[in-house]
Design a protein around this motif. Structure first.
Motif, PDB file in Angstrom:
ATOM      1  N   LEU A  65       0.723  -1.271   0.038  1.00  0.00           N
ATOM      2  CA  LEU A  65      -0.144  -0.053   0.079  1.00  0.00           C
ATOM      3  C   LEU A  65       0.905   1.180  -0.006  1.00  0.00           C
ATOM      4  N   LEU A  85      -0.939  -8.503   1.077  1.00  0.00           N
ATOM      5  CA  LEU A  85      -0.119  -7.620   1.800  1.00  0.00           C
ATOM      6  C   LEU A  85       0.760  -8.478   2.957  1.00  0.00           C
ATOM      7  N   ARG A  87       2.856  -6.036   4.937  1.00  0.00           N
ATOM      8  CA  ARG A  87       2.749  -5.268   6.114  1.00  0.00           C
ATOM      9  C   ARG A  87       1.812  -3.954   5.630  1.00  0.00           C
ATOM     10  N   ILE A  88       1.490  -3.216   6.547  1.00  0.00           N
ATOM     11  CA  ILE A  88       0.726  -1.978   6.623  1.00  0.00           C
ATOM     12  C   ILE A  88       1.323  -0.803   6.894  1.00  0.00           C
ATOM     13  N   ILE A  92      -0.706   5.130   7.924  1.00  0.00           N
ATOM     14  CA  ILE A  92      -2.078   4.891   7.964  1.00  0.00           C
ATOM     15  C   ILE A  92      -2.585   5.658   8.905  1.00  0.00           C
ATOM     16  N   VAL A 103      -7.994  -6.134   7.462  1.00  0.00           N
ATOM     17  CA  VAL A 103      -6.957  -6.831   6.723  1.00  0.00           C
ATOM     18  C   VAL A 103      -6.765  -8.166   6.829  1.00  0.00           C
ATOM     19  N   ASN A 106      -4.674 -11.796   4.365  1.00  0.00           N
ATOM     20  CA  ASN A 106      -3.580 -11.168   3.474  1.00  0.00           C
ATOM     21  C   ASN A 106      -2.669 -12.164   3.496  1.00  0.00           C
ATOM     22  N   LEU A 116       0.915 -11.364   6.248  1.00  0.00           N
ATOM     23  CA  LEU A 116       0.896 -10.127   7.238  1.00  0.00           C
ATOM     24  C   LEU A 116       1.357 -10.688   8.440  1.00  0.00           C
ATOM     25  N   LEU A 119       1.264  -5.408  12.961  1.00  0.00           N
ATOM     26  CA  LEU A 119       0.781  -4.017  12.623  1.00  0.00           C
ATOM     27  C   LEU A 119       1.546  -3.051  12.878  1.00  0.00           C
TER      28      LEU A 119
END
Length: 270
Positions: A65, A85, A87-88, A92, A103, A106, A116, A119
Motif C-alpha cells: 500500500l 499484503l 505489511r501495513i 495509515i 486486513v 492477506n 501479514l 501491524l
C-alpha cells in the motif's frame, strides 16, 4: 481525472490490473469500490482524495500500500481483505477519522512464505471501532501486545492472530465464526505461546475509554439458527389464533358490558 464532481465510483468485479494516477484528481470522491479485480498496487495519488470516506479494495492482488494513503483524512472505512499484503504502512495513522480497518486474509499462495506479520504501532493513535484480522474473528477488536521487529528493531503490534498463517483448502469453511480465537489458543502449545510472548511489554486496546469497554461487553451478540419456513408458518398460525382469541374475548367483554348497561337502565326506569 476530469470528473471533479464524481462522488461514487464502483468498478468491482472487473479485470482491472491498474488504477490510473489521475484518480487523485477526482477531488469529490467519497466512495471508491475496487473489489474483485487484479490490482497489484494503488497509485500514490490516492492520497489526494481528501473527501474519501470509504475505500474498498478486497480480493485483489495487492502486495503493498502506498504510504500516501494516510492523506485520505476523511477515510472512515478501509478494507483490503484477501490480498497479498505483508505489511501495513505506519502512515495509515494519519487518516485520523479511520474507524474500521479490515486486513483479514492477506497472504501469498501457500508455496510462497509471505503473509501479514504485524501491524504498525502507530495504529494505537486511532479511535478504531473494528480491526478485522480473520474471517473467524469473534470480536471486532482484540487485545494487542507491543513487540519488536527483529529485522528493523522498530516497535510493532501483534496478537494471537498474527502472523496470518496460510490456511489449508476447505479448512476455513469448517471453522465456526464464533469461538475460533479460543480454539487457536487451545491448540497452541505452551512452548509456542511462551516464545511469542517474549519481549511483549504491554497490552494495547483500541477503545476510547472504560465506558466503551463496558458497553461492548453488554452488547454481546448471540447468533441463532434461522427458522425453517414450515416453522415460520406454524408460528404465524399460532399468532393469528391468539389474535383471534383475544378479539373474541374483547367481543364477549363488550357484549357483557352492553347487557349490564341495559339491565342498569331497566332497573333505573323501574
Amino acid at each position: 481525472g476530469k470528473l471533479r464532481r464524481l462522488s461514487i465510483l464502483k468498478v468491482d468485479q472487473n479485470k482491472l490490473i491498474q488504477l490510473t494516477d489521475s484518480i487523485g484528481d477526482c477531488e469529490s470522491l467519497t466512495e471508491l469500490v475496487l473489489t474483485e479485480n487484479q490490482l497489484q498496487s494503488l497509485p500514490k495519488s490516492i492520497g489526494k482524495l481528501k473527501k474519501l470516506n470509504n475505500l474498498n479494495a478486497d480480493r485483489n492482488k495487492l502486495t503493498s500500500l502506498p504510504k500516501e494513503v494516510g492523506g485520505c483524512c476523511s477515510l472512515n472505512v478501509f478494507s483490503v481483505r484477501d490480498n497479498r499484503l505483508s505489511r501495513i504502512p505506519s502512515e495509515i495513522s494519519q487518516a485520523t477519522e479511520l474507524h474500521v480497518l479490515d486486513v483479514a486474509g492477506n497472504r501469498q499462495e501457500i508455496f510462497v512464505f509471505s503473509w501479514l506479520t504485524y501491524l504498525p504501532i502507530s495504529l494505537t493513535t486511532l479511535k478504531l471501532k473494528a480491526l478485522w484480522l480473520s474471517d473467524n474473528q469473534s470480536q471486532p477488536l482484540l487485545t494487542f501486545q507491543t513487540d519488536t521487529d527483529p529485522e528493523t528493531g522498530e516497535k510493532i503490534l501483534t496478537c494471537v492472530l498474527l502472523p496470518q498463517m496460510p490456511s489449508e483448502p476447505g479448512c476455513q469453511d469448517n471453522l465456526p465464526r464464533c469461538g475460533a480465537l479460543e480454539s487457536l489458543v487451545n491448540e497452541m502449545s505452551d512452548e509456542t505461546w511462551n516464545e511469542r510472548a517474549v519481549n511483549r511489554v504491554s497490552a494495547i486496546r483500541f477503545l476510547e475509554d472504560e465506558k466503551d469497554e463496558e458497553e461492548n461487553e453488554m452488547r454481546t451478540l448471540l447468533r441463532r439458527a434461522t427458522p425453517h419456513p414450515g416453522e415460520l408458518k406454524n408460528m404465524k398460525k399460532t399468532v393469528e389464533n391468539l389474535r383471534n382469541d383475544m378479539n373474541a374475548a374483547k367481543g364477549l367483554d363488550s357484549n357483557k358490558n352492553e347487557v349490564n348497561n341495559a339491565i342498569d337502565r331497566v332497573t333505573t326506569s323501574v
